[in-house]
Design a protein around this motif. Structure first.
Motif, short mmCIF file in Angstrom:
data_model
loop_
_atom_site.label_atom_id
_atom_site.label_comp_id
_atom_site.label_asym_id
_atom_site.label_seq_id
_atom_site.Cartn_x
_atom_site.Cartn_y
_atom_site.Cartn_z
N LEU A 1 10.01 7.59 3.96
CA LEU A 1 8.80 7.13 4.63
C LEU A 1 8.08 8.31 5.29
O LEU A 1 6.86 8.44 5.20
N ALA A 2 8.85 9.17 5.96
CA ALA A 2 8.27 10.33 6.62
C ALA A 2 7.68 11.30 5.61
O ALA A 2 6.65 11.94 5.86
N ALA A 3 8.32 11.42 4.45
CA ALA A 3 7.88 12.37 3.42
C ALA A 3 6.73 11.84 2.57
O ALA A 3 6.07 12.61 1.89
N SER A 4 6.50 10.55 2.62
CA SER A 4 5.47 9.96 1.76
C SER A 4 4.08 10.11 2.37
O SER A 4 3.92 10.54 3.51
N ALA A 5 3.08 9.77 1.60
CA ALA A 5 1.70 9.84 2.05
C ALA A 5 0.94 8.65 1.48
O ALA A 5 1.15 8.26 0.33
N SER A 6 0.07 8.08 2.28
CA SER A 6 -0.69 6.91 1.84
C SER A 6 -1.79 7.31 0.86
O SER A 6 -2.44 8.34 1.03
N TYR A 7 -2.00 6.50 -0.15
CA TYR A 7 -3.10 6.77 -1.08
C TYR A 7 -3.95 5.53 -1.33
O TYR A 7 -4.83 5.52 -2.19
N ILE A 8 -3.69 4.47 -0.56
CA ILE A 8 -4.47 3.24 -0.70
C ILE A 8 -5.08 2.83 0.65
O ILE A 8 -6.29 2.90 0.85
N VAL B 1 4.80 2.11 -2.38
CA VAL B 1 5.44 2.20 -3.69
C VAL B 1 6.64 3.16 -3.64
O VAL B 1 7.68 2.91 -4.25
N THR B 2 6.50 4.27 -2.90
CA THR B 2 7.62 5.19 -2.73
C THR B 2 8.79 4.48 -2.05
O THR B 2 9.95 4.62 -2.45
N PHE B 3 8.47 3.70 -1.02
CA PHE B 3 9.51 2.96 -0.30
C PHE B 3 10.19 1.95 -1.22
O PHE B 3 11.43 1.86 -1.24
N ILE B 4 9.40 1.19 -1.96
CA ILE B 4 9.95 0.17 -2.85
C ILE B 4 10.84 0.79 -3.92
O ILE B 4 11.93 0.29 -4.23
N PHE C 1 4.56 -1.37 -12.76
CA PHE C 1 3.67 -0.82 -11.75
C PHE C 1 3.75 0.71 -11.71
O PHE C 1 2.74 1.39 -11.53
N LEU C 2 4.95 1.27 -11.89
CA LEU C 2 5.09 2.72 -11.90
C LEU C 2 4.42 3.35 -13.12
O LEU C 2 3.97 4.50 -13.07
N LEU C 3 4.36 2.61 -14.22
CA LEU C 3 3.58 3.08 -15.37
C LEU C 3 2.13 3.28 -14.96
O LEU C 3 1.51 4.31 -15.26
N ASP C 4 1.58 2.30 -14.26
CA ASP C 4 0.20 2.39 -13.78
C ASP C 4 0.05 3.54 -12.78
O ASP C 4 -0.95 4.28 -12.81
N MET C 5 1.04 3.73 -11.92
CA MET C 5 0.99 4.82 -10.94
C MET C 5 1.04 6.19 -11.63
O MET C 5 0.41 7.15 -11.18
N LEU D 1 5.39 -6.22 -2.88
CA LEU D 1 5.44 -6.34 -1.42
C LEU D 1 6.05 -7.67 -0.99
O LEU D 1 6.83 -7.73 -0.04
N MET D 2 5.70 -8.74 -1.70
CA MET D 2 6.24 -10.06 -1.37
C MET D 2 7.74 -10.10 -1.61
O MET D 2 8.52 -10.59 -0.76
#
Length: 333
Positions: free
Chosen positions: A278-285, A104-107, A221-225, A40-41
């Motif tokens: 962004l529109a297609a994504s969904a928050s999970y946190i 994460v999807t955006f990044i 990070f994607l490994l963790d996801m 994010l930073m």
């Protein structure tokens, strides 16, 4: 096919497979948290550096307005559909989850665009931040309406229900404050502002941090996801076919609305692709954390399982290259 050969995407697939075969591979939570904050930073800094060069103009304002409109429209539409076969509380919670966004999807999408040399505006990081909160507010209002309806139908429980309504309404301001001042949200916006203020000199100093390290950190990070998504896939065994279809089809429709707005407003292909994801994504946190407090009546395994177990993998593996291709075909000049 080229998207699957990207190291970051392959690490996501590897994590997904490792989780499905129940490997004991895991990323310690503190490291996962650090990676999230780093991404994010770095994203905020890159967006700020880009904005320092382009400035805030009509195109930027239009993109941000489209983002806010989508953040309001999607949860309202989702609730109307989901209410037909779910309780009001579950419908509001899932609608809010899909009305918000996945950072994460955006990044991952920004990395995809950069690797394919597709230009996009740094202001889209601000668009992502703006799209996070409206869905939470809408979900709380919808849940309050459901509680009020239940209290009217059952006079014996009216006093108890009214107390719950009052508590939820009081907590709305608190939820808004927590959403705006959330550490991850503030870090993103703070880095964006710092990037704007420092411009080219800051970009030169922070290049190693925000550019050279970014790809490796994203892959980790994607490994963790992938591991996390695998755990949530197993939790969906009891979900109805209708909900699973919604988790796949609804994001596509949301992306279609974003594409239509992009065409009407004349956005460039890169910005349009990001708006679609962004529109297609969904928050999970962020949203699920707020919903546990705001709508305790809703089933967390539904809104977390669907967003992380179905929608997130579909977007990462298929959505990013698909929406990018469509945006370029439709909006290329």
């Amino acid at each position: 096919m080229q998207n699957f050969l990207d190291p970051a995407i392959l690490f996501f697939v590897f994590g997904l497979l490792a989780g499905l075969v129940k490997s004991n591979l895991e990323i310690p939570p503190p490291i996962s948290r650090f990676l999230s904050l780093y991404l994010l930073m770095a994203l905020g800094l890159k967006g700020g550096f880009a904005l320092a060069g382009s400035g805030f103009n009509a195109s930027v304002a239009t993109s941000l307005a489209c983002a806010v409109l989508l953040a309001i429209l999607i949860p309202v539409m989702g609730y109307q559909v989901l209410r037909r076969f779910l309780s009001g509380f579950d419908a509001a919670a899932i609608a809010a989850t899909y009305g918000s966004v996945s950072a994460v999807t955006f990044i991952t999408t920004t990395q995809f665009l950069e690797s394919h040399q597709i230009a996009y505006g740094g202001h889209m990081a601000a668009a992502m931040a703006l799209m996070e909160s409206p869905a939470i507010v809408i979900a709380v209002l919808l849940a309050n309406r459901v509680r009020h309806s239940l209290s009217v139908q059952s006079n014996s429980l009216a006093s108890n229900q009214q107390a719950r309504i009052a508590g939820s309404q009081v907590s709305l301001g608190k939820l808004l404050h927590e959403s705006v001042t959330d550490g991850a949200q503030m870090l993103l916006m703070g880095a964006l502002v710092i990037g704007m203020l420092t411009g080219e000199s800051g970009k030169a100093v922070m290049h190693v941090f925000s550019v050279d390290l970014f790809k490796g950190m994203l892959a980790f990070f994607l490994l963790d996801m992938g591991l996390l998504a695998a755990r949530n896939i197993s939790a969906l065994k009891t979900s109805s076919i209708g909900l699973l279809i919604y988790a796949v089809v609804a994001p596509v429709l949301h992306a279609g609305i974003a594409l239509l707005l992009s065409v009407l407003c004349g956005l460039n292909p890169g910005d349009a692709c990001l708006l679609m994801l962004l529109a297609a994504s969904a928050s999970y946190i962020a949203v699920p954390a707020a919903l546990r407090i705001a709508i305790p009546e809703a089933n967390p395994s539904l809104y977390i399982g669907l967003s992380l177990g179905v929608t997130f993998p579909v977007n990462i593996l298929v959505g990013i290259p698909l929406y990018s291709h469509i945006a370029q075909r439709v909006l290329a000049h």
